[in-house]
Design a protein around this motif. Structure first.
Motif, PDB file in Angstrom:
ATOM      1  N   LYS A  89       0.773  -1.076   0.102  1.00 56.35           N
ATOM      2  CA  LYS A  89      -0.015  -0.058  -0.052  1.00 56.35           C
ATOM      3  C   LYS A  89       0.897   1.155  -0.187  1.00 56.35           C
ATOM      4  O   LYS A  89       2.140   1.269   0.353  1.00 56.35           O
ATOM      5  N   GLY A 116       6.671   2.327   2.886  1.00 57.16           N
ATOM      6  CA  GLY A 116       7.991   2.198   2.865  1.00 57.16           C
ATOM      7  C   GLY A 116       8.796   1.619   1.704  1.00 57.16           C
ATOM      8  O   GLY A 116       9.953   1.461   1.461  1.00 57.16           O
ATOM      9  N   THR A 121      11.946  -5.082   8.937  1.00 60.32           N
ATOM     10  CA  THR A 121      12.866  -4.132   8.501  1.00 60.32           C
ATOM     11  C   THR A 121      12.811  -2.651   9.098  1.00 60.32           C
ATOM     12  O   THR A 121      11.605  -2.480   9.426  1.00 60.32           O
ATOM     13  N   ILE A 162      14.026   3.281   7.270  1.00 61.25           N
ATOM     14  CA  ILE A 162      14.397   4.628   7.433  1.00 61.25           C
ATOM     15  C   ILE A 162      16.039   4.679   7.843  1.00 61.25           C
ATOM     16  O   ILE A 162      16.616   5.785   7.610  1.00 61.25           O
TER      17      ILE A 162
HETATM   18  P1  GDP Z   1       5.917   4.257  -0.187  1.00 60.94           P
HETATM   19  O1  GDP Z   1       4.892   5.393  -0.519  1.00 60.94           O
HETATM   20  O2  GDP Z   1       5.522   2.698   0.154  1.00 60.94           O
HETATM   21  O3  GDP Z   1       6.870   4.340  -1.294  1.00 60.94           O
HETATM   22  O4  GDP Z   1       6.666   4.703   1.189  1.00 60.94           O
HETATM   23  P2  GDP Z   1       7.823   5.583   1.376  1.00 60.94           P
HETATM   24  O5  GDP Z   1       9.127   4.998   1.116  1.00 60.94           O
HETATM   25  O6  GDP Z   1       7.898   6.726   0.665  1.00 60.94           O
HETATM   26  O7  GDP Z   1       7.744   6.077   2.899  1.00 60.94           O
HETATM   27  C1  GDP Z   1       6.413   6.712   3.337  1.00 60.94           C
HETATM   28  C2  GDP Z   1       6.942   7.543   4.645  1.00 60.94           C
HETATM   29  O8  GDP Z   1       7.253   6.313   5.917  1.00 60.94           O
HETATM   30  C3  GDP Z   1       8.234   8.432   4.558  1.00 60.94           C
HETATM   31  O9  GDP Z   1       7.882   9.574   5.414  1.00 60.94           O
HETATM   32  C4  GDP Z   1       9.435   7.290   5.208  1.00 60.94           C
HETATM   33  O10 GDP Z   1      10.300   8.239   5.541  1.00 60.94           O
HETATM   34  C5  GDP Z   1       8.656   6.859   6.252  1.00 60.94           C
HETATM   35  N1  GDP Z   1       9.460   5.575   6.455  1.00 60.94           N
HETATM   36  C6  GDP Z   1       9.577   4.467   5.618  1.00 60.94           C
HETATM   37  N2  GDP Z   1      10.118   3.494   6.072  1.00 60.94           N
HETATM   38  C7  GDP Z   1      10.185   3.554   7.469  1.00 60.94           C
HETATM   39  C8  GDP Z   1      10.748   2.881   8.503  1.00 60.94           C
HETATM   40  O11 GDP Z   1      11.325   1.796   8.654  1.00 60.94           O
HETATM   41  N3  GDP Z   1      10.505   3.518   9.668  1.00 60.94           N
HETATM   42  C9  GDP Z   1       9.932   4.807   9.932  1.00 60.94           C
HETATM   43  N4  GDP Z   1       9.816   5.385  11.064  1.00 60.94           N
HETATM   44  N5  GDP Z   1       9.404   5.174   8.719  1.00 60.94           N
HETATM   45  C10 GDP Z   1       9.622   5.028   7.649  1.00 60.94           C
END
Ligand code: GDP
Length: 325
Positions: free
Chosen positions: A46, A50, A196, A199
């Motif tokens: 979704k 991340g 995982t 971030i």
């Molecule tokens: P996508 O839409 O699935 O590609 O999600 P993104 O990679 O753009 O991540 C969405 C948000 O979640 C961003 O603000 C990221 O910084 C945050 N995010 C992604 N992975 C992690 C994680 O492992 N831990 C935390 N706390 N935030 C994360």
């Protein structure tokens, strides 16, 4: 070798023996074809779970785009990464493009678009990394994606991302979490789960490690001898039920017809004498004895033709004496 072409007795072993005797150059041809194959791993899930962060952690922000999807819609970007095994893997990223399309489409269509995009990515993949957010619920959309992965016969690694956001973690956290995932994504009970934190890049490479293992399993061939041993033991342990009329399912032999996904053909007297519950039992037995972690497996049940059965009764009896329980 003693074989019976009518009933199939011994033909699997014959095939194994023939393959063993093939010229080595031919065998090398097949494996070199495998060597040049670039397995694809799709990262789906979704919005906001991340996916982009995982991709960046795996290949870096400056990733090289190797091939946009052909056709008018560019709905995924492929990049390549070299695994610890030296093999090149293609990563199919559906996230980067989504943002742009989401802005363009807007409204309720966005969700629908992203599911369709994920479906197309699944179709092109060998292994799918299904990403879920540790602190968000598993929803119908995740379930839909999981169903599609199984239907398309693709390998799967379940990625529980944002593990850093789970409060008060202890050694039992993953156990509890796994129970929940298994309950909600029942069709993927064979998929490994990786926890995982994209971030900070923690454990992200485990996704690649797991996907590599899954791809190996998905491409694995069993010898006919081992396969039949497992299957016949499973039948001895729990024979198929008799019908009211006293009819009983009989197995002549089983063979692995394909890989990716592993596909097994069961040659039986009458396929309908093996109910769904029995087929599921057989799949479980196969998995517990010979593995295939991370990949769907297919069991096909084939009835022997009636005419064969009637005219060659005696040959069949011979086979049954040897193989049935
Ligand atoms: P996508 O839409 O699935 O590609 O999600 P993104 O990679 O753009 O991540 C969405 C948000 O979640 C961003 O603000 C990221 O910084 C945050 N995010 C992604 N992975 C992690 C994680 O492992 N831990 C935390 N706390 N935030 C994360």
């Amino acid at each position: 070798m003693g074989v019976s072409a009518i009933s199939g007795t011994g033909t699997g072993d014959l095939l194994d023996a023939v393959c063993l005797g093939l010229e080595s150059s031919k065998v090398e041809d097949v494996s070199s074809e495998d060597d040049t194959r670039v397995p694809s791993i799709a990262i789906i899930g979704k919005p906001n779970v991340g996916k982009s962060s995982i991709l960046n952690a795996l290949v870096g922000e400056e990733r090289s785009i190797v091939s946009p999807v052909s056709g008018t819609t560019r709905d995924a970007i492929d990049s390549e990464v070299t695994g610890p095994d030296g093999q090149v893997y293609r990563l199919i990223d559906t996230a980067g493009i989504r943002r742009r399309t989401a802005v363009a489409a807007g409204g309720s269509k966005t969700e629908e678009l992203s599911v369709n995009r994920a479906f197309r990515a699944i179709r092109r993949a060998d292994v799918v990394a299904l990403v879920i957010d540790a602190m968000a619920c598993i929803t119908e959309q995740d379930w839909k994606l999981s169903e599609r992965i199984v239907k398309e016969g693709k390998g799967c690694v379940i990625v529980v991302n944002k593990w850093d956001t789970v409060p008060d973690k202890d050694h039992k956290s993953t156990v509890h979490y796994e129970q929940d995932v298994r309950e909600k994504l029942r069709g993927l009970e064979w998929a490994p789960i990786v926890y995982t934190s994209a971030i900070d890049g923690k454990r992200v490479t485990k996704i690649l490690d797991a996907a590599i293992e899954v791809e190996k399993e998905r491409s694995r061939r069993l010898t006919t001898a081992i396969l039949n041993q497992v299957v016949h033991e499973a039948m001895a342990l729990n024979p198929p039920p008799r019908t009211r009329g006293g009819k009983k399912g009989r197995l002549y032999y089983c063979t692995q017809a394909a890989v990716r996904p592993p596909t097994f053909v069961f040659f039986v007297n009458e396929a309908q004498l093996f109910p769904d519950v029995y087929r599921r039992y057989m799949e479980k037995q196969l998995r517990s004895n010979v593995g295939y972690r991370g990949t769907p497996i297919r069991l096909l049940w084939r009835s022997k033709k009636k005419s064969d059965k009637d005219s060659k009764e005696s040959s069949s009896k011979e086979a049954l004496a040897e193989t049935s329980v």
